[in-house]
Design a protein around this motif. Structure first.
Motif, PDB file in Angstrom:
ATOM      1  N   GLY A  17      26.853 -15.002  -4.915  1.00  0.00           N
ATOM      2  CA  GLY A  17      25.777 -14.617  -5.917  1.00  0.00           C
ATOM      3  C   GLY A  17      24.680 -13.884  -6.038  1.00  0.00           C
ATOM      4  N   VAL A  18      23.920 -14.480  -7.315  1.00  0.00           N
ATOM      5  CA  VAL A  18      22.569 -13.189  -7.478  1.00  0.00           C
ATOM      6  C   VAL A  18      21.623 -14.421  -6.547  1.00  0.00           C
ATOM      7  N   ILE A  19      20.730 -13.338  -6.061  1.00  0.00           N
ATOM      8  CA  ILE A  19      19.686 -14.493  -6.375  1.00  0.00           C
ATOM      9  C   ILE A  19      18.393 -13.672  -6.756  1.00  0.00           C
ATOM     10  N   LEU A  20      17.333 -14.470  -7.217  1.00  0.00           N
ATOM     11  CA  LEU A  20      16.913 -13.760  -8.406  1.00  0.00           C
ATOM     12  C   LEU A  20      16.069 -14.632  -8.417  1.00  0.00           C
ATOM     13  N   GLY A  21      14.353 -13.730  -8.634  1.00  0.00           N
ATOM     14  CA  GLY A  21      12.993 -14.273  -8.986  1.00  0.00           C
ATOM     15  C   GLY A  21      11.842 -13.588  -7.852  1.00  0.00           C
ATOM     16  N   THR A  22      10.988 -14.992  -7.148  1.00  0.00           N
ATOM     17  CA  THR A  22      10.114 -14.084  -6.351  1.00  0.00           C
ATOM     18  C   THR A  22      10.249 -14.763  -4.791  1.00  0.00           C
ATOM     19  N   ARG A  23      10.003 -14.822  -3.610  1.00  0.00           N
ATOM     20  CA  ARG A  23      10.516 -14.825  -2.330  1.00  0.00           C
ATOM     21  C   ARG A  23       9.826 -16.687  -2.358  1.00  0.00           C
ATOM     22  N   ARG A  67       6.340 -14.699 -16.108  1.00  0.00           N
ATOM     23  CA  ARG A  67       6.046 -13.730 -17.286  1.00  0.00           C
ATOM     24  C   ARG A  67       4.311 -14.473 -16.872  1.00  0.00           C
ATOM     25  N   PHE A  68       3.698 -15.550 -16.901  1.00  0.00           N
ATOM     26  CA  PHE A  68       2.963 -16.127 -16.894  1.00  0.00           C
ATOM     27  C   PHE A  68       3.263 -17.304 -16.060  1.00  0.00           C
ATOM     28  N   SER A  69       2.007 -18.086 -15.330  1.00  0.00           N
ATOM     29  CA  SER A  69       2.485 -19.682 -15.377  1.00  0.00           C
ATOM     30  C   SER A  69       1.726 -20.344 -15.810  1.00  0.00           C
ATOM     31  N   TRP A  70       2.622 -21.516 -15.886  1.00  0.00           N
ATOM     32  CA  TRP A  70       2.070 -22.252 -16.789  1.00  0.00           C
ATOM     33  C   TRP A  70       0.787 -23.983 -15.810  1.00  0.00           C
ATOM     34  N   PRO A  99      11.503 -13.940 -19.193  1.00  0.00           N
ATOM     35  CA  PRO A  99      11.769 -12.735 -18.079  1.00  0.00           C
ATOM     36  C   PRO A  99      12.877 -13.531 -17.638  1.00  0.00           C
ATOM     37  N   VAL A 100      12.929 -14.590 -16.035  1.00  0.00           N
ATOM     38  CA  VAL A 100      13.174 -14.169 -15.266  1.00  0.00           C
ATOM     39  C   VAL A 100      14.737 -14.736 -15.857  1.00  0.00           C
ATOM     40  N   VAL A 101      14.758 -15.684 -16.566  1.00  0.00           N
ATOM     41  CA  VAL A 101      15.954 -16.416 -17.213  1.00  0.00           C
ATOM     42  C   VAL A 101      16.832 -14.934 -17.441  1.00  0.00           C
ATOM     43  N   THR A 102      15.938 -14.698 -18.905  1.00  0.00           N
ATOM     44  CA  THR A 102      16.517 -13.344 -19.171  1.00  0.00           C
ATOM     45  C   THR A 102      17.195 -12.208 -18.781  1.00  0.00           C
ATOM     46  N   LYS A 103      16.895 -11.984 -17.323  1.00  0.00           N
ATOM     47  CA  LYS A 103      17.620 -11.308 -17.047  1.00  0.00           C
ATOM     48  C   LYS A 103      18.934 -11.837 -16.226  1.00  0.00           C
TER      49      LYS A 103
END
Length: 527
Positions: free
Chosen positions: A321-327, A407-410, A508-512
């Motif tokens: 599958g695809v790993i998505l987000g940040t390190r 997009r931003f941190s909660w 944006p992470v979920v949207t992508k």
């Protein structure tokens, strides 16, 4: 041995055992073998020296010493010379950890926050003890078993201690309820309260399921499979997004069991562990997934660690599958836990874990300049390849296939509107909406106040005028604050899942992920 000496030894015994365990580890003792624990060896030279020093301190030191405090500091100092994940846990700390990892605790089933020196109920677990007794969100607890809980400095630990207790026992509380003048009394019979690993499981679109995993406790696999079954069997899910952001890890076994359900092939290495005194142990897929999933996307960030990275690493190395987000965080060490006589425990790193391609993704720490990889040469020790030949690196964490920052941190400390202000506003300035008993989340969100109207009302509540020097910062942060308010109000009314249904629409992470999970895997990964 005198009574004083005997007493002194018992006080210092946990320290001696911890020291012996560390000395034994360094000297090459077989701590990984179940039949030989850290308590078996007390005859080493170092241990004798420590024991002798302890006896002198106990019997001869000029002042009275706090043995407990000295023990804690000594243990921390010893273990500080090892890796950052080896550690000592006091009985109290161990109890809290064990509760989270067991997947349950005994209590009354509420979430609360202290507002204006009063315990305010935020959320009541459906069908839990408090719910069955009649407690409602927004109730204020003023006493518990005759102990006043108002008008004094309330410590969360003390509150938890007062409200929790053994299953089957009763706590009598008095509460103040909005719109009712007299105190209300309830007898709540404590019961087992689940600590959920799956905080959300719902369909992102017609054929894409979403599962948010918070941790890997002893119930995680069972929760995951229950959620997956519902989405595949009842809601026709074909693709899956697994959200491992902010998941610090947990039990290796739970991660392996979940991974095995994501591979159709039998015998694929999912992860293996190996250490100086721990033989290589491989964990492989069973080839028997109960519910098949086509395309897969895994979300990670800098707080995804340990078991989360095991899942991400296996999915990436096998091009599943695809790993998505940040390190991810970069924790590639395996710990064994050894009980101590004082009720605490020593957690000691005994092995490293490796992804299928041979990567150890442990990030460097002070006592280890370079992360070692046992099956790699000096020239390519940080470069590995996936099943389809893609190059992946072991440079401290899992690098996503597609990088998408949040997009931003909660949790940003610089957010002008504070968490406490939001909670207070929901209870003291926002009561009509919060108390509104909509039957569904969809109806609740449909009628939720629009951003502009709520911003004006909130600014008035915190007494912030448009002419204020801080209004520009408040205005800049309002969009994030509005989403948080909406998510918080929804989650306190409908549970954890409501939070993610609100924030994911703005993420944006979920949207992508929704976009990527529908694409051809080979095209996306360029293989």
């Amino acid at each position: 041995m005198s009574k004083t000496t005997a007493k002194g030894y018992k006080i210092w015994e946990p320290l001696l055992l911890a020291i012996v365990a560390v000395v034994g580890m360094i000297a090459g003792s077989k701590m990984a073998e179940k039949s030989h624990g850290p308590h078996d060896k007390l005859d080493g030279t170092s241990a004798n020296q420590i024991s002798e020093i302890v006896r002198f301190i106990e019997e001869q030191y000029v002042d009275e010493v706090d043995s407990g405090e000295l023990v804690e500091k000594a243990i921390e100092s010893i273990l500080g010379e090892l890796d950052p994940h080896s550690g000592y846990f006091s009985p109290e700390e161990l109890l809290d950890i064990n509760e989270k990892m067991s997947g349950h605790f005994d209590g009354i089933g509420v979430q609360f926050h202290v507002l204006r020196d009063t315990i305010v109920i935020l959320y009541v677990n459906p069908d839990g003890p408090a719910d069955l007794a009649g407690i409602q969100p927004h109730d204020r607890i003023v006493s518990a078993d005759g102990t006043g809980m108002v008008g004094r400095q309330l410590d969360e630990v003390d509150i938890v201690h007062q409200l929790r207790g053994a299953k089957g026992t009763t706590v009598n509380v008095e509460v103040v309820r909005h719109g009712i003048d007299s105190l209300m009394q309830y007898a709540i019979i404590r019961d087992e309260i689940p600590i959920e690993s799956v905080l959300a499981a719902y369909m992102l679109d017609e054929h894409t399921g979403y599962i948010k995993l918070k941790r890997f406790s002893s119930t995680t696999y069972r929760e995951f499979m229950s959620a997956l079954e519902t989405m595949v069997v009842e809601e026709d899910a074909k693709n899956l997004v697994i959200d491992l952001r902010d998941n610090p890890g947990g039990y290796l076994k739970e991660a392996v069991n979940i991974l095995s359900q994501l591979f159709r092939e039998k015998g694929k290495i999912l992860v293996y562990t190996e250490g100086e005194h721990a033989k290589r142990m491989e964990y492989k897929s069973t080839g028997n997934p109960y519910y098949e999933v086509d395309n897969l996307v895994v979300l990670i960030d800098g707080s995804s660690a340990s078991a989360s990275e095991i899942i991400a690493g296996a999915i990436q190395d096998h091009d599943r599958g695809v790993i998505l987000g940040t390190r991810s965080y970069g924790k590639g060490l395996v710990q064994e836990q050894y009980p101590l006589n004082n009720g605490g425990a020593l957690r000691l790193t005994v092995a490293r874990y490796y992804t299928p391609s041979g990567r150890c993704i442990q990030r460097p720490y002070e006592n280890e300049v370079v992360v070692e990889n046992s099956n790699a040469s000096e020239t390519d020790s940080m470069i590995f390849t996936t099943s389809y030949g893609r190059v992946v690196e072991a440079d401290g964490g899992i690098d996503p296939d597609i990088e998408v920052p949040a997009r931003f941190s909660w949790y940003d400390d610089d957010l002008y509107v504070t968490y406490t202000q939001m909670i207070e506003y929901m209870f003291y300035g926002f009561e009509p909406v919060y108390q509104d008993h909509h039957l569904t989340l969809a109806a609740y969100l449909r009628d939720f106040p629009r951003s502009a109207a709520l911003q004006e009302d909130f600014a008035e509540y915190i007494e912030l005028g448009a002419e204020s020097d801080d209004f520009e910062k408040f205005d800049r942060d309002w969009n994030r604050a509005y989403i948080m308010l909406k998510a918080m109000a929804s989650s306190y009314r409908f549970g954890h899942e409501a939070w993610y249904k609100v924030v994911n629409k703005e993420d944006p992470v979920v949207t992508k992920a929704i976009e990527v999970v529908k694409e051809d895997l080979r095209t996306t990964l360029k293989i």
